[in-house]
Design an enzyme around this catalytic site. Structure first.
Site, mmCIF file in Angstrom:
data_model
loop_
_atom_site.group_PDB
_atom_site.id
_atom_site.type_symbol
_atom_site.label_atom_id
_atom_site.label_comp_id
_atom_site.label_asym_id
_atom_site.label_seq_id
_atom_site.Cartn_x
_atom_site.Cartn_y
_atom_site.Cartn_z
ATOM 1 N N VAL A 1 0.937 -0.771 -0.046
ATOM 2 C CA VAL A 1 0.272 -0.457 0.025
ATOM 3 C C VAL A 1 1.366 1.060 0.343
ATOM 4 C CG1 VAL A 1 -1.911 -1.253 1.364
ATOM 5 C CG2 VAL A 1 -0.072 -0.378 2.111
ATOM 6 N N ASN B 1 -7.461 -1.058 4.799
ATOM 7 C CA ASN B 1 -7.057 -2.264 5.939
ATOM 8 C C ASN B 1 -6.228 -2.177 6.447
ATOM 9 O OD1 ASN B 1 -7.919 -4.518 8.447
ATOM 10 N ND2 ASN B 1 -7.043 -5.144 7.003
ATOM 11 N N SER C 1 -9.118 2.640 14.157
ATOM 12 C CA SER C 1 -9.329 1.580 15.984
ATOM 13 C C SER C 1 -9.893 2.767 16.838
ATOM 14 C CB SER C 1 -7.446 1.640 16.037
ATOM 15 O OG SER C 1 -7.479 1.133 17.266
ATOM 16 N N TYR D 1 1.574 4.492 16.364
ATOM 17 C CA TYR D 1 -0.180 4.016 16.100
ATOM 18 C C TYR D 1 -1.014 4.759 16.614
ATOM 19 C CZ TYR D 1 -3.867 0.165 15.447
ATOM 20 O OH TYR D 1 -5.028 -0.771 15.233
ATOM 21 N N ALA E 1 -0.884 8.213 16.697
ATOM 22 C CA ALA E 1 -1.167 8.943 16.040
ATOM 23 C C ALA E 1 -1.908 8.597 14.353
ATOM 24 C CB ALA E 1 0.057 9.986 15.719
ATOM 25 N N LYS F 1 -4.164 6.317 14.024
ATOM 26 C CA LYS F 1 -5.808 6.120 13.763
ATOM 27 C C LYS F 1 -6.114 7.428 13.645
ATOM 28 C CE LYS F 1 -4.577 1.397 13.143
ATOM 29 N NZ LYS F 1 -4.894 1.430 11.205
ATOM 30 N N ILE G 1 -9.342 -7.521 18.554
ATOM 31 C CA ILE G 1 -10.150 -8.353 17.440
ATOM 32 C C ILE G 1 -8.813 -9.359 17.930
ATOM 33 C CG2 ILE G 1 -11.129 -8.783 16.053
ATOM 34 C CD1 ILE G 1 -12.926 -6.678 17.217
HETATM 35 P P1 NAD Z 1 -3.062 -8.516 11.229
HETATM 36 O O1 NAD Z 1 -1.331 -8.768 11.283
HETATM 37 O O2 NAD Z 1 -3.726 -9.749 11.275
HETATM 38 O O3 NAD Z 1 -2.997 -7.859 9.621
HETATM 39 C C1 NAD Z 1 -2.545 -7.145 8.791
HETATM 40 C C2 NAD Z 1 -2.241 -7.580 7.612
HETATM 41 O O4 NAD Z 1 -1.785 -6.330 6.694
HETATM 42 C C3 NAD Z 1 -1.238 -8.458 7.405
HETATM 43 O O5 NAD Z 1 -1.702 -9.179 6.563
HETATM 44 C C4 NAD Z 1 -0.277 -7.786 6.682
HETATM 45 O O6 NAD Z 1 1.192 -8.201 5.714
HETATM 46 C C5 NAD Z 1 -0.539 -6.862 5.848
HETATM 47 N N1 NAD Z 1 -0.118 -5.509 5.738
HETATM 48 C C6 NAD Z 1 0.970 -4.995 6.460
HETATM 49 N N2 NAD Z 1 1.678 -4.203 5.766
HETATM 50 C C7 NAD Z 1 1.069 -4.214 4.686
HETATM 51 C C8 NAD Z 1 1.887 -3.426 3.479
HETATM 52 N N3 NAD Z 1 2.693 -2.112 3.516
HETATM 53 N N4 NAD Z 1 0.685 -3.498 2.572
HETATM 54 C C9 NAD Z 1 0.096 -4.217 2.530
HETATM 55 N N5 NAD Z 1 -0.484 -5.347 2.754
HETATM 56 C C10 NAD Z 1 0.397 -4.914 4.079
HETATM 57 O O7 NAD Z 1 -3.859 -7.294 11.551
HETATM 58 P P2 NAD Z 1 -5.148 -7.307 11.569
HETATM 59 O O8 NAD Z 1 -5.161 -7.246 13.637
HETATM 60 O O9 NAD Z 1 -6.079 -7.933 10.782
HETATM 61 O O10 NAD Z 1 -5.496 -5.713 11.673
HETATM 62 C C11 NAD Z 1 -6.259 -4.973 10.726
HETATM 63 C C12 NAD Z 1 -5.962 -3.566 10.503
HETATM 64 O O11 NAD Z 1 -7.001 -3.417 11.965
HETATM 65 C C13 NAD Z 1 -5.464 -2.839 11.358
HETATM 66 O O12 NAD Z 1 -5.277 -1.568 10.574
HETATM 67 C C14 NAD Z 1 -5.078 -2.989 12.574
HETATM 68 O O13 NAD Z 1 -4.463 -1.311 12.630
HETATM 69 C C15 NAD Z 1 -6.724 -2.796 13.328
HETATM 70 N N6 NAD Z 1 -7.571 -3.032 14.153
HETATM 71 C C16 NAD Z 1 -6.288 -4.312 14.751
HETATM 72 C C17 NAD Z 1 -7.114 -3.865 15.952
HETATM 73 C C18 NAD Z 1 -7.185 -5.662 16.602
HETATM 74 O O14 NAD Z 1 -7.470 -6.127 17.795
HETATM 75 N N7 NAD Z 1 -6.743 -6.912 16.157
HETATM 76 C C19 NAD Z 1 -8.064 -3.405 16.919
HETATM 77 C C20 NAD Z 1 -8.373 -2.215 15.466
HETATM 78 C C21 NAD Z 1 -7.820 -2.200 14.158
#
Ligand code: NAD
Length: 267
Positions: A71, A96, A154, A167, A169, A171, A200
């Site tokens: 991305v 995402n 988030s 993180y 900053a 979000k 999650i």
């Molecule tokens: P995860 O690590 O399981 O999945 C994130 C995915 O993003 C991975 O497959 C990774 O390879 C991919 N990724 C990372 N850098 C990338 C790049 N430069 N280009 C393309 N793909 C890339 O994490 P998750 O928990 O599923 O998080 C997904 C989103 O949800 C994130 O933005 C995270 O900040 C947000 N989020 C997660 C939680 C939680 O509790 N899990 C809470 C709030 C927000």
């Protein structure tokens, strides 16, 4: 906790979506939910695991595709967005992809801070801007086609963790970037909304909630008393992508088991 998928069956038939970070966790759940709703869905991820993950879903009969991409790379994202032409164009973008780096505030390096901002905020900007350009162009040729842009913010857009400066900053910035897009794109009938998950159960969370004490702390701050499942976020992506949310734009929908409501308790 299993979410009902029946309600959305066929809801997004004839639509095309891209989900960044679609190889795992919340992104993978969004890919599943959108494709179960009938949407042609392209999962983009920097991790080649996206290829086998989509192979698995295709074997279940779901209309999914995969592309390895970053991305942060404008040219790559431009090409990926343009590739939707073969599927009839782009209707839904779920920005995402995200990463976390933790360190005490006084110790956090520029490198870690920049790495998080580059993916979570600049990467989302590139992703959404390329999607928006495509959608605006489509609307010029097919007025009223619209489009839905969804960012993955988030609870940390508004609630701070002292060891996650970059993180937090990123979000906070992402939620406001989403409002900015909602205003800029409303004249083109394109909506932009954010999802704000709480805790999650994904790899990211498992890396933070490592022991029983940490799990207890997370649960004690969650009125519903459980960690959320990725599928529960996927369902919100379907709602925000669908006509069911046609008058919602510029919002962040928090799916946090009631955690933010605790800020308003007087008990
Ligand atoms: P995860 O690590 O399981 O999945 C994130 C995915 O993003 C991975 O497959 C990774 O390879 C991919 N990724 C990372 N850098 C990338 C790049 N430069 N280009 C393309 N793909 C890339 O994490 P998750 O928990 O599923 O998080 C997904 C989103 O949800 C994130 O933005 C995270 O900040 C947000 N989020 C997660 C939680 C939680 O509790 N899990 C809470 C709030 C927000």
């Amino acid at each position: 906790m299993a979410s009902s998928r029946i309600w959305a069956q066929g809801l997004l038939h004839d639509k095309t979506a891209i989900v960044t970070g679609g190889a795992a966790g919340i992104g993978l759940a969004c890919v599943k939910a959108l494709s179960q709703a009938g949407c042609n869905t392209i999962a983009v991820d920097i991790d080649e695991q996206v290829l086998s993950a989509m192979q698995g879903l295709r074997a279940q009969g779901l209309p999914v595709h995969s592309i390895v991409g970053d991305v942060r790379d404008r040219m790559q994202m431009q090409k990926i967005v343009q590739s939707t032409e073969a599927l009839g164009g782009l209707d839904i973008m779920v920005a995402n992809a995200g990463i976390v780096r933790t360190a005490d505030f006084l110790e956090m390096t520029d490198t870690d801070f920049d790495a998080v901002l580059d993916v979570n905020l600049k990467g989302a900007f590139i992703t959404c801007q390329e999607a928006a350009r495509k959608m605006v162009n489509q609307n010029e040729h097919s007025p009223g086609r619209g489009g839905s842009i969804i960012t993955m913010s988030s609870v940390n857009a508004v609630m701070a963790i002292p060891t996650c400066a970059g993180y937090n900053a990123s979000k906070g910035g992402l939620s406001n970037l989403t409002r900015c897009m909602a205003l800029a794109l409303a004249p083109h009938s394109i909506r932009a909304n954010a999802i704000g998950p709480g805790s999650i159960m994904t790899q990211v969370l498992q890396s933070v909630v490592t022991d029983e004490a940490a799990r207890h702390r997370a649960l004690s701050r969650t009125p519903l008393g459980r960690i959320g499942e990725p599928d529960e976020i996927g369902q919100i992506a379907v709602f925000l992508a669908s006509p069911a949310s046609s008058y919602i734009t510029g919002q962040t929908i928090y799916a946090d088991g009631g955690r933010m409501a605790l800020n308003y308790t007087c008990e």
